[in-house]
Design a protein around this motif. Structure first.
Motif, PDB file in Angstrom:
ATOM      1  N   SER A   1       0.831  -1.205   0.000  1.00 17.85           N
ATOM      2  CA  SER A   1       0.000   0.000   0.000  1.00 17.85           C
ATOM      3  C   SER A   1       0.864   1.253   0.000  1.00 17.85           C
ATOM      4  O   SER A   1       0.578   2.228  -0.698  1.00 17.85           O
TER       5      SER A   1
ATOM      6  N   ASP B   1       2.313   1.783  -3.494  1.00 16.32           N
ATOM      7  CA  ASP B   1       1.294   2.276  -4.413  1.00 16.32           C
ATOM      8  C   ASP B   1       1.039   3.763  -4.203  1.00 16.32           C
ATOM      9  O   ASP B   1       0.873   4.522  -5.156  1.00 16.32           O
ATOM     10  N   ALA B   2       1.003   4.174  -2.918  1.00 14.54           N
ATOM     11  CA  ALA B   2       0.773   5.584  -2.615  1.00 14.54           C
ATOM     12  C   ALA B   2       1.916   6.440  -3.134  1.00 14.54           C
ATOM     13  O   ALA B   2       1.701   7.541  -3.673  1.00 14.54           O
TER      14      ALA B   2
ATOM     15  N   ALA C   1       3.930   5.688  -5.657  1.00  9.84           N
ATOM     16  CA  ALA C   1       3.869   5.689  -7.118  1.00  9.84           C
ATOM     17  C   ALA C   1       2.800   6.645  -7.616  1.00  9.84           C
ATOM     18  O   ALA C   1       2.986   7.362  -8.610  1.00  9.84           O
ATOM     19  N   GLN C   2       1.659   6.672  -6.917  1.00  9.98           N
ATOM     20  CA  GLN C   2       0.587   7.582  -7.306  1.00  9.98           C
ATOM     21  C   GLN C   2       1.010   9.037  -7.124  1.00  9.98           C
ATOM     22  O   GLN C   2       0.705   9.902  -7.949  1.00  9.98           O
TER      23      GLN C   2
ATOM     24  N   ALA D   1       3.258   9.978  -9.950  1.00  8.60           N
ATOM     25  CA  ALA D   1       2.547  10.087 -11.230  1.00  8.60           C
ATOM     26  C   ALA D   1       1.769  11.387 -11.354  1.00  8.60           C
ATOM     27  O   ALA D   1       1.463  11.835 -12.453  1.00  8.60           O
TER      28      ALA D   1
ATOM     29  N   ALA E   1      -3.293  11.304 -12.630  1.00  8.46           N
ATOM     30  CA  ALA E   1      -3.162   9.919 -13.053  1.00  8.46           C
ATOM     31  C   ALA E   1      -4.212   9.050 -12.366  1.00  8.46           C
ATOM     32  O   ALA E   1      -4.599   9.292 -11.230  1.00  8.46           O
TER      33      ALA E   1
ATOM     34  N   PRO F   1      -5.527   6.038 -10.298  1.00 12.07           N
ATOM     35  CA  PRO F   1      -4.878   5.209  -9.278  1.00 12.07           C
ATOM     36  C   PRO F   1      -4.879   3.745  -9.675  1.00 12.07           C
ATOM     37  O   PRO F   1      -5.776   3.260 -10.362  1.00 12.07           O
ATOM     38  N   GLU F   2      -3.823   3.055  -9.278  1.00 15.85           N
ATOM     39  CA  GLU F   2      -3.704   1.622  -9.541  1.00 15.85           C
ATOM     40  C   GLU F   2      -3.556   0.904  -8.222  1.00 15.85           C
ATOM     41  O   GLU F   2      -2.717   1.261  -7.387  1.00 15.85           O
ATOM     42  N   PHE F   3      -4.381  -0.126  -8.010  1.00 13.46           N
ATOM     43  CA  PHE F   3      -4.333  -0.882  -6.760  1.00 13.46           C
ATOM     44  C   PHE F   3      -4.121  -2.343  -7.102  1.00 13.46           C
ATOM     45  O   PHE F   3      -4.771  -2.882  -7.996  1.00 13.46           O
TER      46      PHE F   3
END
Length: 210
Positions: free
Chosen positions: A191, A194-195, A197-198, A201, A205, A207-209
């Motif tokens: 998690s 991902d945060a 990377a977001q 971006a 962008a 969000p990708e989970f």
């Protein structure tokens, strides 16, 4: 009759005539569970059901949850006490940041991944420690007199042969299985990545989970 039965289940039969304000925190926790079961529901939601309980109270609540499951009822339990989850639950969901990061049966995570073993060795020379790390990819804790060695199960025989040949003593050997704590920490780390990377971006962008 139902009330008397439930008070007996949660270990409060002897306190049935006492006022709630005289109850301890653990007793209030147990009577709250009894209240939730008065109408014999088929689905039960329990939020931290063992919080604040002494060891006896924990056993009583645990046995009650197992009794409900044995009667075919569905129990949803929210808790941060991971050993309770491993002991009681058939399925597990880990939520991080409001999203499910892991979901599966307890059998799946216990059998997933490569099997490992933990050995306890004594009288381990420093040069052997280096060899165990480099040759077998083992992780070591401690030094000299008593060292805990964690290694893939497939390497146990060769590692033991090497260690004993170098003069070390084998104290114990125990299989290790993937723990729910490891899965939880992995979900939190995923998690976090991902945060990050977001954030890199940018706000526009999608969000990708995972």
């Amino acid at each position: 009759e139902r009330v008397d039965t439930l008070l007996s289940w949660v270990g409060l039969g002897q306190a049935a005539d006492a006022r709630l304000r005289s109850y301890s925190k653990g007793m209030l926790q147990r009577v709250g569970i009894a209240q939730a079961l008065v109408h014999d529901p088929q689905v039960v939601f329990l939020d931290e059901p063992m919080s604040g309980l002494d060891p006896i109270g924990r056993v009583e609540v645990r046995d009650l949850i197992l009794r409900l499951r044995g009667e075919g009822k569905t129990v949803f339990m929210n808790t941060h006490i991971l050993p309770d989850v491993e002991m009681l639950c058939d399925r597990v969901a880990i939520i991080v940041g409001g999203r499910i990061r892991y979901e599966g049966s307890t059998l799946e995570f216990k059998s997933g991944g490569e099997s490992e073993a933990q050995l306890v060795l004594a009288r381990v020379p420093a040069e052997l420690e280096s060899q165990l790390r480099q040759r077998f990819g083992a992780s070591l804790r401690g030094h000299g007199e008593r060292v805990e060695v964690r290694v893939a199960e497939k390497s146990v025989s060769d590692l033991l042969r090497t260690a004993l040949g170098a003069g070390a003593l084998a104290i114990s050997l125990q299989p290790q299985r993937r723990s729910l704590e490891e899965i939880f920490l992995s979900a939190v780390e995923s998690s976090r990545r991902d945060a990050e990377a977001q954030a890199e971006a940018g706000p526009g962008a999608a969000p990708e989970f995972r």
